[in-house]
Scaffold this motif. Structure first.
Motif, mmCIF file in Angstrom:
data_model
loop_
_atom_site.group_PDB
_atom_site.id
_atom_site.type_symbol
_atom_site.label_atom_id
_atom_site.label_comp_id
_atom_site.label_asym_id
_atom_site.label_seq_id
_atom_site.Cartn_x
_atom_site.Cartn_y
_atom_site.Cartn_z
ATOM 1 N N HIS A 7 138.201 -105.898 66.979
ATOM 2 C CA HIS A 7 138.152 -104.462 66.690
ATOM 3 C C HIS A 7 137.277 -103.765 67.729
ATOM 4 O O HIS A 7 136.416 -104.391 68.344
ATOM 5 C CB HIS A 7 137.562 -104.216 65.298
ATOM 6 N N SER A 119 138.615 -102.268 59.051
ATOM 7 C CA SER A 119 138.573 -103.569 59.745
ATOM 8 C C SER A 119 138.300 -104.701 58.759
ATOM 9 O O SER A 119 138.642 -105.851 59.016
ATOM 10 C CB SER A 119 137.501 -103.554 60.848
ATOM 11 N N CYS A 302 141.574 -105.644 72.626
ATOM 12 C CA CYS A 302 141.662 -105.882 71.180
ATOM 13 C C CYS A 302 142.931 -106.656 70.809
ATOM 14 O O CYS A 302 142.981 -107.311 69.766
ATOM 15 C CB CYS A 302 141.598 -104.564 70.408
#
Ligand code: CP
Length: 315
Positions: A7, A119, A302
């Motif tokens: 993330h 997340s 990511c």
């Protein structure tokens, strides 16, 4: 050093080495774009969803362009036509987007901490496109990238951030990034919008514009975030302009080669004179352009990409 983050949530949690990795990866994508390469295949077969629940022009469009340049498919969420208007929660909305086989979500939301929350409840990468007054990490990366392009090493440079610091996610992310890179950050504005507790983040607090602007290498203007403020933090916009607006007279207090920056959107004639925003000292539109390469770098990393692979050509 391999990139290990799934993330991209805050600058605060990044080490200096990680910031350097993002900047190096951005530089590599920027060189690819400068060669007029139309697309690279790095995210081919992936779908990026732009989940923007607050207005945006620059961040939303540049994430969309970045994802397309990486060969990803992009879906932009239309908040006004979505079931959030019927009361669906952020968590349910995002979990449904994941169930629709999104590979990554870019979130903009008025609630500080909402990207961190997602997340923890999703299995796919979450990128922070600006959360409340908390952080705007990709904005800070494009700001720092632009400063380094113009000034080189930022160690010992004086960066002044002028305006509504209290409600600014851009200010917080920039303070974290710039202090980690060794710059001296001064924040200045009315005492109600620039409280002394920001010193805990490593910034120098000032309420004296002339003193703060002296010797600045960069002056970054921020707009007044009326959408986040209760009334009464300063008497009127007119009085704010008279005390803290950057006009031609005050620009003479700055070194002639100092950079003028602004994350946008600009309120011309309020935090900055229109002519100054368009002057040779302004790098405001270069910031916007650099946002594409920064967001390519963040999406790429990511998605599991490694900096060393893009530092070598990936076409
Ligand atoms: N700088 C910035 O975040 O602009 P937008 O709100 O238009 O995305």
């Amino acid at each position: 050093m391999p990139w290990h983050r799934k993330h991209f949530l805050t600058i605060e949690e990044l080490s200096r080495a990680e910031i350097e990795q993002v900047l190096a990866t951005t530089g590599a994508f920027r060189r690819i774009l400068d060669r007029k390469v139309k697309k690279v295949p790095a995210l081919r077969g992936k779908t990026v969803v732009n989940l923007f629940l607050e207005p945006s022009t620059r961040t939303r469009l540049s994430f969309e362009m970045a994802a397309k340049l990486l060969s990803a498919d992009v879906v932009s969420f239309d908040a006004d036509k979505s079931s959030t208007t019927k009361g669906e929660t952020l968590r349910d909305t995002a979990q449904n987007i994941q169930a629709l086989h999104a590979d990554m979500i870019v979130l903009r939301h008025s609630a500080s901490g909402s990207p961190l929350y997602l997340s923890r409840v999703l299995g796919i990468p979450v990128v922070n496109g600006g959360d409340g007054s908390h952080e705007h990490p990709t904005q800070a990366m494009l700001d720092v990238f632009t400063m380094r392009e113009k000034l080189g090493d930022l160690k010992g440079r004086k960066i002044v951030i002028l305006g509504d610091i209290l409600f600014s996610r851009v200010a917080r992310s920039n303070i974290h990034a710039l202090t980690k890179l060794g710059a001296n950050v001064t924040i200045v504005g009315p005492s109600t919008l620039v409280p002394h507790w920001f010193e805990a983040l490593g910034a120098t607090v000032s309420h004296n514009l002339r003193t703060a602007l002296a010797d600045a290498d960069v002056v970054m203007l921020l707009r007044i975030q009326h959408e986040r403020q209760a009334a009464g933090l300063f008497p009127s916009v007119g009085e704010y302009i008279s005390m803290f607006g950057l006009n031609q007279t005050r620009a003479a207090w700055i070194k002639p080669d100092a950079l003028i920056m602004h994350p946008g959107p600009i309120n011309r004639g309020v935090e900055i004179d229109s002519a100054l925003a368009d002057s040779d000292r302004s790098v405001i539109l270069q910031q916007v352009t650099n946002g594409i390469a920064v967001r390519m770098a963040v999406l790429y990393l990511c998605a599991g990409g490694q900096p060393e692979h893009v530092l070598a050509p990936i076409e």
